[in-house]
Design a protein around this motif. Structure first.
Motif: not given
Length: 302
Positions: A1-17
């Motif tokens: 299974m693939q993985s990636a290095l994340t630095f943030d997760i933003k919930r309830y985003a309304i300006n990214d699509g």
């Protein structure tokens, strides 16, 4: 299974699509934009952040550091970068979160669990998941796997990219993506290199190829006085975007704000922020009107 290095997760985003979204920020970027408001996104490695004002001088980080890289001084905690292994133990014991680690390796399964919890908001608002950065396309195998999984779950998939990747990589990811937020920073390659560290030839080539493939694209332009807000460059941008294959692309203007100084301090770095200014309301309105002359709808934000 693939993985990636994340630095943030933003919930309830309304300006990214469209709709309410969860935005997953992946670490690492081939550009080094002088105005970047997420400077911690540029390095593809884990980084240590220190907020001096939060430090109470308890010394717990000094005690727990296995390599004796942390030292308590009158200026707060000093980290010897040659000794530090970025193990994160100092951050784990810091009672005030004065020390933080930016960068966490996460698998597709771990992130899908987070995404699934937001599904009620997606269903109500027409939202979904957005992969941003840094540059998410630095992780093509990870992206293909998680985008496939989201597609199987009927979750709307969006990629926020600066477009500096191999064209074949971009088009392969495009097969699994519902919407691209494509950053367009400057039309002059020399100026682009001056402000971002790289030229724009491949970026423009990729944007054209992506449009030619029939992908759904929203153009994003960081609007910065002193960098790209002059009439000559904006006219060149409008001309280029208007002549992309397919239907006219919506344009989102992102007015520059100098909000990253605090993050630079946490990273222990100084950036040259000279020559950049926030655009006036008049400049923003003129830019919207200029794009309208090319039958392009430009709005602020989004």
């Amino acid at each position: 299974m693939q993985s990636a290095l994340t630095f943030d997760i933003k919930r309830y985003a309304i300006n990214d699509g469209p709709g309410i979204r969860v935005t997953i920020f992946l670490k690492g970027c081939p550009l080094n934009c002088r105005w970047c408001h997420n400077p911690e996104s540029i390095s593809p490695q884990v980084q240590k952040l220190f907020t001096r004002s939060k430090c109470i001088g308890c010394g717990e980080c000094v005690k727990v550091c296995p390599t004796e890289a942390c030292r308590l001084t009158a200026e707060g905690i000093i980290t010897d970068k040659e000794l530090c292994t970025l193990c994160g133990k100092c951050a784990e014991v810091c009672p005030t979160l004065a020390i933080e680690m930016s960068g966490q390796q996460q698998t597709v399964a771990e992130l899908l669990e987070i995404i699934e919890k937001e599904r009620p908001f997606f269903n109500q608002s027409g939202g979904g998941v957005t992969f941003s950065g840094g540059e998410p396309l630095l992780y093509p195998d990870f992206l293909c796997e998680i985008l496939n999984a989201c597609g199987e779950r009927n979750i709307h998939r969006c990629i926020d990219t600066a477009g500096l990747v191999k064209t074949e990589t971009l088009l392969e990811v495009a097969k699994r993506t519902d919407l691209f937020l494509f950053d367009l920073k400057h039309m002059n390659s020399d100026k682009h290199k001056e402000w971002t560290g790289v030229g724009n030839e491949l970026i423009l080539q990729n944007l054209y190829a992506l449009a030619e493939s029939g992908a759904d694209i929203q153009i994003r332009i960081p609007l910065i006085e002193g960098v790209n807000a002059d009439t000559e460059n904006l006219t060149a941008m409008a001309t280029y975007v208007a002549n992309l294959p397919g239907k006219k692309k919506p344009v989102s203007l992102l007015p520059y704000h100098n909000i990253a100084t605090g993050k630079d301090q946490k990273l222990g770095q100084i950036r040259d922020m000279s020559g950049m200014e926030e655009p006036s309301a008049e400049k923003i309105n003129k830019t919207i009107k200029l794009f309208a002359q090319y039958d392009l709808v430009a709005t602020v934000g989004g």
